[in-house]
Design a protein around this motif. Structure first.
Motif, mmCIF file in Angstrom:
data_model
loop_
_atom_site.group_PDB
_atom_site.id
_atom_site.type_symbol
_atom_site.label_atom_id
_atom_site.label_comp_id
_atom_site.label_asym_id
_atom_site.label_seq_id
_atom_site.Cartn_x
_atom_site.Cartn_y
_atom_site.Cartn_z
ATOM 1 N N LEU A 172 0.839 -1.196 0.000
ATOM 2 C CA LEU A 172 0.000 0.000 0.000
ATOM 3 C C LEU A 172 0.875 1.247 0.000
ATOM 4 O O LEU A 172 2.023 1.212 0.461
ATOM 5 C CB LEU A 172 -0.887 -0.009 1.245
ATOM 6 N N THR A 173 0.337 2.327 -0.520
ATOM 7 C CA THR A 173 1.071 3.593 -0.473
ATOM 8 C C THR A 173 0.969 4.169 0.941
ATOM 9 O O THR A 173 0.089 3.796 1.720
ATOM 10 C CB THR A 173 0.475 4.628 -1.452
ATOM 11 N N GLU A 174 1.852 5.092 1.240
ATOM 12 C CA GLU A 174 1.819 5.706 2.571
ATOM 13 C C GLU A 174 0.462 6.364 2.837
ATOM 14 O O GLU A 174 -0.080 6.254 3.941
ATOM 15 C CB GLU A 174 2.954 6.732 2.706
ATOM 16 N N ASN A 175 -0.091 7.010 1.820
ATOM 17 C CA ASN A 175 -1.407 7.647 1.998
ATOM 18 C C ASN A 175 -2.483 6.621 2.307
ATOM 19 O O ASN A 175 -3.338 6.841 3.169
ATOM 20 C CB ASN A 175 -1.804 8.440 0.740
ATOM 21 N N GLU A 176 -2.462 5.529 1.581
ATOM 22 C CA GLU A 176 -3.442 4.460 1.834
ATOM 23 C C GLU A 176 -3.307 3.918 3.256
ATOM 24 O O GLU A 176 -4.295 3.670 3.952
ATOM 25 C CB GLU A 176 -3.256 3.319 0.825
ATOM 26 N N LEU A 203 -5.232 3.520 8.816
ATOM 27 C CA LEU A 203 -4.880 3.538 10.244
ATOM 28 C C LEU A 203 -5.866 4.351 11.076
ATOM 29 O O LEU A 203 -5.920 4.205 12.303
ATOM 30 C CB LEU A 203 -3.461 4.075 10.441
ATOM 31 N N LYS A 204 -6.660 5.205 10.391
ATOM 32 C CA LYS A 204 -7.654 5.991 11.128
ATOM 33 C C LYS A 204 -8.676 5.098 11.830
ATOM 34 O O LYS A 204 -9.290 5.509 12.811
ATOM 35 C CB LYS A 204 -8.369 6.963 10.173
ATOM 36 N N ASP A 205 -8.846 3.884 11.310
ATOM 37 C CA ASP A 205 -9.797 2.939 11.920
ATOM 38 C C ASP A 205 -9.170 2.149 13.068
ATOM 39 O O ASP A 205 -9.819 1.280 13.657
ATOM 40 C CB ASP A 205 -10.303 1.929 10.872
ATOM 41 N N PHE A 206 -7.900 2.417 13.352
ATOM 42 C CA PHE A 206 -7.218 1.660 14.399
ATOM 43 C C PHE A 206 -6.795 2.580 15.536
ATOM 44 O O PHE A 206 -6.529 3.759 15.311
ATOM 45 C CB PHE A 206 -5.963 0.985 13.818
ATOM 46 N N GLU A 232 0.637 2.642 14.674
ATOM 47 C CA GLU A 232 1.181 3.721 13.857
ATOM 48 C C GLU A 232 2.042 3.123 12.749
ATOM 49 O O GLU A 232 2.378 1.944 12.766
ATOM 50 C CB GLU A 232 1.992 4.697 14.718
ATOM 51 N N TYR A 233 2.361 3.967 11.793
ATOM 52 C CA TYR A 233 3.176 3.528 10.660
ATOM 53 C C TYR A 233 4.591 4.025 10.886
ATOM 54 O O TYR A 233 4.855 5.226 10.812
ATOM 55 C CB TYR A 233 2.584 4.108 9.368
#
Lengths: 93, 93
Positions: free
Chosen positions: B4-8, B13-16, B20-21
């Motif tokens: 996945l791209t960083e944006n994806e 991650l907003k749902d978690f 963090e990335y």
């Protein structure tokens, strides 16, 4: 329990294979056939560590297991770490 | 499976919570009451990871569990990592 000196640690390590003294801890890396084998060994070690009330600092990725043993309260390596290292070698070997 | 791209990744991650990335992986740290509780959760996760054939890179010391999820073959984070993160949250939460 008192921290061993570096000389004492190096002397004791002569009886071990695959363990070294780094970063103030006893350190070893084990490789297994796959994740299941690695985690099975971790489980065996976990029960013994819990019984000893002395726990490893360990990392696993797939078939690899890296272990650091040190004694937090003594700020170094103690007899207890060697005891756990010996048990780990028996369980994994 | 494609990375996945960083944006994806950041969008997903907003749902978690608590993930963090970092360093090209999904990362979380969990704290438990003690070693036994931590390792019990690791065991539950291990079975699911094995079933998914997708394994974490994880470290444990006493009651703390640190997890990195990434997909080696894709050299990044994939849907599979989010799937495992979701499962971990269900098992640990």
């Amino acid at each position: 329990m008192k921290a061993l000196t570096e000389n004492e640690i190096l002397e004791k390590l002569k009886d071990f294979e695959g363990w070294e003294y780094i970063e103030g801890a006893l350190h070893a890396i084990f490789e297994f056939e796959n994740f299941k084998e690695a985690f099975t060994s971790m489980t065996r070690i976990a029960f013994e560590a819990e019984k000893l009330n002395h726990h490893p600092e360990w990392s696993n990725v797939y078939n690899s297991l890296e272990i650091y043993l040190s004694t937090h309260d003594a700020e170094g390596v103690t007899e207890k770490d060697f005891e756990l290292a010996r048990i780990i070698d028996e369980l994994v070997g």
